[in-house]
Design an enzyme around this catalytic site. Sequence first.
Site, PDB file in Angstrom:
ATOM      1  N   ASP A   1      15.910 -63.605 -77.183  1.00 46.34           N
ATOM      2  CA  ASP A   1      16.944 -63.880 -78.191  1.00 46.34           C
ATOM      3  C   ASP A   1      18.335 -63.838 -77.564  1.00 46.34           C
ATOM      4  O   ASP A   1      19.313 -64.234 -78.204  1.00 46.34           O
ATOM      5  CB  ASP A   1      16.893 -62.825 -79.316  1.00 46.34           C
ATOM      6  CG  ASP A   1      16.135 -63.326 -80.540  1.00 46.34           C
ATOM      7  OD1 ASP A   1      16.013 -64.557 -80.703  1.00 46.34           O
ATOM      8  OD2 ASP A   1      15.681 -62.483 -81.338  1.00 46.34           O
TER       9      ASP A   1
ATOM     10  N   GLN B   1      12.809 -58.957 -85.167  1.00 51.85           N
ATOM     11  CA  GLN B   1      13.430 -59.695 -86.275  1.00 51.85           C
ATOM     12  C   GLN B   1      14.474 -58.840 -86.988  1.00 51.85           C
ATOM     13  O   GLN B   1      14.212 -57.681 -87.328  1.00 51.85           O
ATOM     14  CB  GLN B   1      12.327 -60.150 -87.257  1.00 51.85           C
ATOM     15  CG  GLN B   1      12.818 -61.014 -88.396  1.00 51.85           C
ATOM     16  CD  GLN B   1      13.370 -62.373 -87.926  1.00 51.85           C
ATOM     17  OE1 GLN B   1      12.833 -63.007 -87.025  1.00 51.85           O
ATOM     18  NE2 GLN B   1      14.444 -62.812 -88.544  1.00 51.85           N
TER      19      GLN B   1
ATOM     20  N   LYS C   1       8.223 -68.814 -86.335  1.00 52.28           N
ATOM     21  CA  LYS C   1       8.316 -68.658 -84.877  1.00 52.28           C
ATOM     22  C   LYS C   1       6.917 -68.579 -84.263  1.00 52.28           C
ATOM     23  O   LYS C   1       6.634 -69.201 -83.238  1.00 52.28           O
ATOM     24  CB  LYS C   1       9.146 -67.414 -84.531  1.00 52.28           C
ATOM     25  CG  LYS C   1      10.629 -67.579 -84.875  1.00 52.28           C
ATOM     26  CD  LYS C   1      11.413 -66.283 -84.792  1.00 52.28           C
ATOM     27  CE  LYS C   1      12.842 -66.475 -85.312  1.00 52.28           C
ATOM     28  NZ  LYS C   1      13.610 -65.226 -85.361  1.00 52.28           N
TER      29      LYS C   1
END
Length: 294
Positions: A120, A97, A53
């Site tokens: 997200d 994460q 990412k």
Amino acid sequence: MALRIDGKKTSEQIKGEIAAQVEEIKQNGGKIPHLAAILVGSDGASQTYVGAKVKACEQVGFQSTLVLLKESISEEDLLSEIQKVNENPDIDGLIVQLPLPKHISVEKVTAKILPEKDVDGFTPANVGRMALNWPTYISATPFGILELLKRYEIETSGKHCVVIGRSHIVGSPMSILMARNANPGNCTVTITHSRTKNLGEVARTADILIVALGKPEFVTAEMVKPGAVVIDVGIHRVEDPSKKSGFRLIGDVKFEEVEPIASAITPVPGGVGPMTIAALLYNTLQAAGRRVYP
Ligand code: NAP
């Protein structure tokens, strides 16, 4: 033979479009999008995902900040790290994460992220906005699927979409998105799960079949209506001594059997998977431009 929906190529196209927009922002003296990623612990797979990412951010010209925290960090200290990012005006998007260590509540952590920075799309506020068809950050996998349907001009309106799986990250949001009054969308949706009876029969009524149950090659040709569009979300590693790596990737769909009868299909690898990072970059660009929360 089915049209192969190429997620790898499409994700590269999206990254190219984002890079061009960043270039334009730079030339106009605007603010460069900035993504922060929090990684707790040293799990190898998580490090790889976060690393990919951060690398993608560099590729498109974003700024990125990686916050590495010890596995032993307390929940309270993690929440205060999130608060710091929430309050930092230079950071547009934040991801934490997953998975997190067992002593930390995923719900508390998710709820702590400022919805404006939740690129997200996991916070209750953004999931609610998605259900209401309001501007929001759509989470990576569902976003990737919608974008593939859109860019491959697959007609969804009035079609019967069957979703296999009801997880919070894939099946459930997918079923909501496909039923929304939007394009892609406007489907009649059936969502199925492990308690569904006669799954094969139900799946065979689908014009669009979205498969996300996490069982290797579960969907066989008998479960697919000839001419259906098949989206395979599953990813599984299987041993393959003929490969240098010693393994290959397969999906939830028996590709060799289903490809000849479907009208379009996503392969594994190279289908839905590569789209997820493009989704994150797209959402971060939206966040920097204050397009979701003006
Ligand atoms: P998950 O959380 O394990 O959920 C699986 C869902 O499938 C559950 O709703 C479960 O039903 C249902 N299910 C399980 N066995 C079933 C059966 N025999 N018949 C019907 N339904 C069944 O999985 P997930 O996180 O959604 O992931 C699904 C797959 O997609 C995995 O292979 C994962 O690795 C992959 N994935 C790929 C990407 C990508 O970027 N390509 C992203 C995320 C996930 P119950 O609710 O009743 O238990």
